[in-house]
Design a protein around this motif. Structure first.
Motif, PDB file in Angstrom:
ATOM      1  N   ARG A 428       0.827  -1.210   0.000  1.00 27.51           N
ATOM      2  CA  ARG A 428       0.000   0.000   0.000  1.00 27.51           C
ATOM      3  C   ARG A 428       0.862   1.262   0.000  1.00 27.51           C
ATOM      4  NH1 ARG A 428      -5.127  -1.782   1.851  1.00 27.51           N
ATOM      5  NH2 ARG A 428      -5.936   0.336   1.551  1.00 27.51           N
ATOM      6  N   TYR A 429       0.377   2.252  -0.764  1.00 30.34           N
ATOM      7  CA  TYR A 429       1.084   3.529  -0.902  1.00 30.34           C
ATOM      8  C   TYR A 429       0.163   4.663  -0.448  1.00 30.34           C
ATOM      9  CZ  TYR A 429       2.812   7.736  -3.276  1.00 30.34           C
ATOM     10  OH  TYR A 429       3.238   9.009  -3.559  1.00 30.34           O
ATOM     11  N   PHE A 430       0.688   5.490   0.457  1.00 33.07           N
ATOM     12  CA  PHE A 430      -0.044   6.645   0.953  1.00 33.07           C
ATOM     13  C   PHE A 430       0.674   7.908   0.509  1.00 33.07           C
ATOM     14  CE2 PHE A 430      -1.116   3.166   3.710  1.00 33.07           C
ATOM     15  CZ  PHE A 430      -2.483   3.314   3.933  1.00 33.07           C
ATOM     16  N   SER A 431      -0.022   8.731  -0.257  1.00 31.23           N
ATOM     17  CA  SER A 431       0.552   9.980  -0.731  1.00 31.23           C
ATOM     18  C   SER A 431       0.351  11.066   0.310  1.00 31.23           C
ATOM     19  CB  SER A 431      -0.114  10.402  -2.043  1.00 31.23           C
ATOM     20  OG  SER A 431       0.383  11.660  -2.475  1.00 31.23           O
ATOM     21  N   ASN A 432       1.421  11.780   0.602  1.00 30.71           N
ATOM     22  CA  ASN A 432       1.353  12.911   1.526  1.00 30.71           C
ATOM     23  C   ASN A 432       0.890  14.123   0.733  1.00 30.71           C
ATOM     24  OD1 ASN A 432       1.803  15.015   3.319  1.00 30.71           O
ATOM     25  ND2 ASN A 432       3.789  14.245   4.008  1.00 30.71           N
ATOM     26  N   THR A 433      -0.371  14.489   0.928  1.00 31.22           N
ATOM     27  CA  THR A 433      -0.964  15.581   0.159  1.00 31.22           C
ATOM     28  C   THR A 433      -0.954  16.903   0.908  1.00 31.22           C
ATOM     29  OG1 THR A 433      -3.195  15.072   0.960  1.00 31.22           O
ATOM     30  CG2 THR A 433      -2.448  13.931  -1.040  1.00 31.22           C
ATOM     31  N   THR A 434      -0.194  16.973   2.005  1.00 32.35           N
ATOM     32  CA  THR A 434      -0.142  18.176   2.829  1.00 32.35           C
ATOM     33  C   THR A 434       0.357  19.366   2.018  1.00 32.35           C
ATOM     34  OG1 THR A 434       0.378  16.793   4.730  1.00 32.35           O
ATOM     35  CG2 THR A 434       0.759  19.162   4.963  1.00 32.35           C
ATOM     36  N   THR A 435      -0.328  20.494   2.134  1.00 37.17           N
ATOM     37  CA  THR A 435       0.144  21.736   1.506  1.00 37.17           C
ATOM     38  C   THR A 435       0.473  22.722   2.610  1.00 37.17           C
ATOM     39  OG1 THR A 435      -2.168  22.393   1.190  1.00 37.17           O
ATOM     40  CG2 THR A 435      -1.038  21.383  -0.689  1.00 37.17           C
ATOM     41  N   ASN A 436      -0.480  23.526   3.018  1.00 37.55           N
ATOM     42  CA  ASN A 436      -0.235  24.472   4.104  1.00 37.55           C
ATOM     43  C   ASN A 436      -1.063  24.164   5.346  1.00 37.55           C
ATOM     44  OD1 ASN A 436       1.585  26.102   2.586  1.00 37.55           O
ATOM     45  ND2 ASN A 436      -0.171  27.002   1.513  1.00 37.55           N
ATOM     46  N   GLY A 437      -1.833  23.093   5.297  1.00 39.00           N
ATOM     47  CA  GLY A 437      -2.690  22.775   6.423  1.00 39.00           C
ATOM     48  C   GLY A 437      -2.176  21.584   7.206  1.00 39.00           C
ATOM     49  N   PRO A 438      -3.086  20.901   7.928  1.00 33.35           N
ATOM     50  CA  PRO A 438      -2.692  19.734   8.725  1.00 33.35           C
ATOM     51  C   PRO A 438      -2.161  18.609   7.838  1.00 33.35           C
ATOM     52  CG  PRO A 438      -4.862  20.557   9.368  1.00 33.35           C
ATOM     53  CD  PRO A 438      -4.498  21.252   8.103  1.00 33.35           C
TER      54      PRO A 438
END
Length: 574
Positions: A428-438
């Protein structure tokens, strides 16, 4: 966990040529640099390949058999048996054995109880394998390098223990551990007995770092279960049905006249395991509080995970602070992954657990620096939820899509194993989609091609840029199955990779971009499930240029590199 219930030489020479570049090294005001501190660099240009248009989608493709990684784990050749040691699987070590700039791969192996005779009839038991990497193609050199260990091996870790500039190997087993010293990039030599590293008993994870601050690389080894010493009073299943094996903290006292490093185990006198021996699996050595020394985080099976604050130079002891720090998850801890995912310049952790327990995902609280359990926090709950239905083992952070944030790859596999294929689970692959928030991770396994990759009874995950093309790939091991090599074929974006020579645990690297972003990475030797990953520091940049790179060692001394070109492997030496 509980059960039941639980090339030619000319070609290679051409590929090794380095283009020397000028690197600006400056001293940060107010900090000293060792008088002998010198910096030089070299860069590898990424091999020509498909153009990156910035919009191509990340895809993982299993290329193991295509590039010569023909390796099948030896357990359960004939049939599955109730052998806990075989079910644990083994680790993977990325290691540049000959210092040519291409990462080679060491793979541990084992066999299951009752099948020794079958193996003997067909030429001998399964052995560990060493694969030499020649421009992205692998050749089995196990015998030539004396790395074909016929042992029931578990973990491995790669580090330069005697300081000769060549990376060595340490292998944990279910009987006696093995130190393989690298002989000038030509072969390995077993120096387990002479070094004091021939620990007896079932040991699992191992991690490396300068624990006592003397400039020498020390070793932390997790002890697991003593299968020769039953606990008839046990009220729960394995491993509690056997007595636990002590952890070891092995301090390096330097090499003898033959170049063999000498180690002393100080665990018993330094505050380790104050509540009694526990069932250790995953181990990581890293500085959790940025105070300049390396702390120890251990994932325990069926007991609380432990964090030991390193006070050796102050009081001569470690202080167990897992409760106050929030890292005392009480479940069946297995593999450990760490990254600064919330950009506070402190390491965060994911510890994989048994199915039904949820994976322990913990982030530092920006106000208190105490770790908070995020398994029910939106954005992080997807990682934990994977552990509700699958048993996690190896896990590794890396910026696979080169956008500047670190993503997560997890291998899973059911235990106890009832049959090899039936106990397999998806990677399984989880993409870190964090930009400026949590902080937010999203399961994108299907979108990156992992649904097309055969399921495995997964154990180790070890991330590395094996083909030196600037994006991160991953090797994975399984039980009784061929290994995987997931090649990252189409990640878009720019990157920088910092090569500090032999593995250099404890370094903190801060990359500041032209967009004003900072990316913090830490060098760790020993992580995931019983493995060693790429010793180089990889940072995705997206579309940004680099303003500066700061390399900060445990003493606070810094090397600064101003405006290096992106899309290169930057060699920085002392």
């Amino acid at each position: 966990m509980t059960y039941p219930g639980w090339l030619s030489q000319n070609k290679r020479a051409k590929l090794r040529r380095l283009v020397h570049v000028v690197v600006v090294v400056s001293v940060i005001p107010g900090l000293s640099v060792l008088a002998s501190l010198l910096a030089s660099s070299a860069s590898y240009t990424a091999p020509a390949g498909p153009a990156r248009d910035g919009h191509s989608q990340l895809k993982f493709v299993d290329v193991a058999s295509d590039v010569g990684l023909d390796m099948t784990h030896g357990a359960f050749r004939d049939a599955v048996s109730a052998d806990p040691g075989a079910m644990m699987g083994g680790g993977l070590c990325w290691i540049d054995i000959d210092r040519d700039g291409w990462l080679d791969l060491f793979v541990t192996n084992s066999w299951s109880d009752g099948e020794w005779g079958l193996w003997q009839e067909s030429g001998g038991p399964p052995t560990s394998k060493l694969f030499l990497n020649t421009a992205g193609t692998f050749t089995d050199v196990s015998k030539a390098w004396d790395a074909d260990l016929a042992v029931r091996a578990n973990g491995c870790v790669a580090a330069d223990f005697n300081g000769d500039g060549y990376t060595d190997l340490y292998v944990t087993t279910q009987r006696e551990n093995v130190l393989l010293l690298n002989q000038d990039g030509q072969s390995f030599s077993d120096r387990s007995l002479e070094s004091g590293l021939d620990l007896y008993g079932w040991h699992t994870g191992a991690a490396v770092g300068d624990i006592d601050g003397d400039g020498l690389l020390d070793l932390v080894v997790a002890g697991y279960a003593d299968l020769n010493n039953r606990r008839p009073q046990a009220q729960t299943g394995f491993p509690n049905t056997f007595e636990p094996v002590a952890n070891s903290v092995l301090l390096n006292r330097g090499a003898d006249i033959n170049g063999v490093p000498q180690f002393d185990d100080v665990a018993a006198i330094s505050g380790m395991e104050p509540y009694g021996y526990e069932y250790g699996l995953g181990v990581m050595v890293t500085d959790v509080d940025n105070d300049g020394d390396l702390d120890i985080h251990i994932a325990n099976d069926t007991q609380p995970n432990r964090l030991y604050r390193n006070d050796l130079t102050k009081t001569g002891e470690f202080v167990e602070i897992s409760g106050p720090s929030g890292l005392d998850d009480p479940n069946s801890g297995m593999g450990i992954a760490s990254a600064d995912v919330n950009d506070d310049q402190l390491p965060d952790f994911v510890v994989t657990n048994l199915a039904g327990q949820g994976h322990a995902s913990v982030l530092t609280d920006p106000f208190s620096s105490i770790y908070s359990d995020t398994r029910f926090v939106p954005g992080m709950d997807a990682v934990s939820a994977l552990g509700d239905t699958t048993t996690g083992w190896g896990s590794a952070f890396g910026d696979f899509d080169l956008d500047g944030t670190e993503d997560l790859l997890v291998a899973s596999g059911a235990i106890p194993i009832e049959d090899v294929s039936g106990s397999s689970e998806a990677v399984r692959y989880f993409s870190n989609t964090t930009t400026n928030g949590p902080t937010e991770f999203v399961d994108m396994s299907g979108l990156v091609g992992l649904n097309d990759v055969a399921e495995r009874n997964g154990r180790a995950v070890a991330v590395a840029d094996y083909d030196n093309d600037g994006d991160l790939d991953a090797a994975l091991s399984g039980i009784g199955q061929p290994m995987l090599l997931l090649e990252n074929r189409s990640g878009s974006g720019n990157w920088i990779s910092i090569d500090l020579g032999t593995p250099s645990p404890g370094q903190r690297i801060v990359v500041t971009t032209s967009a004003g972003d900072t990316h913090t990475r830490r060098t760790v030797v020993g992580s995931s499930w019983l493995s060693s990953e790429d010793p180089r520091v990889h940072v995705g940049l997206g579309d940004a240029e680099i303003e500066k790179i700061e390399i900060i060692d445990l003493s606070g001394d810094r090397i600064q590199v101003d405006e290096p070109k992106r899309n290169q492997i930057l060699r920085v030496e002392r």
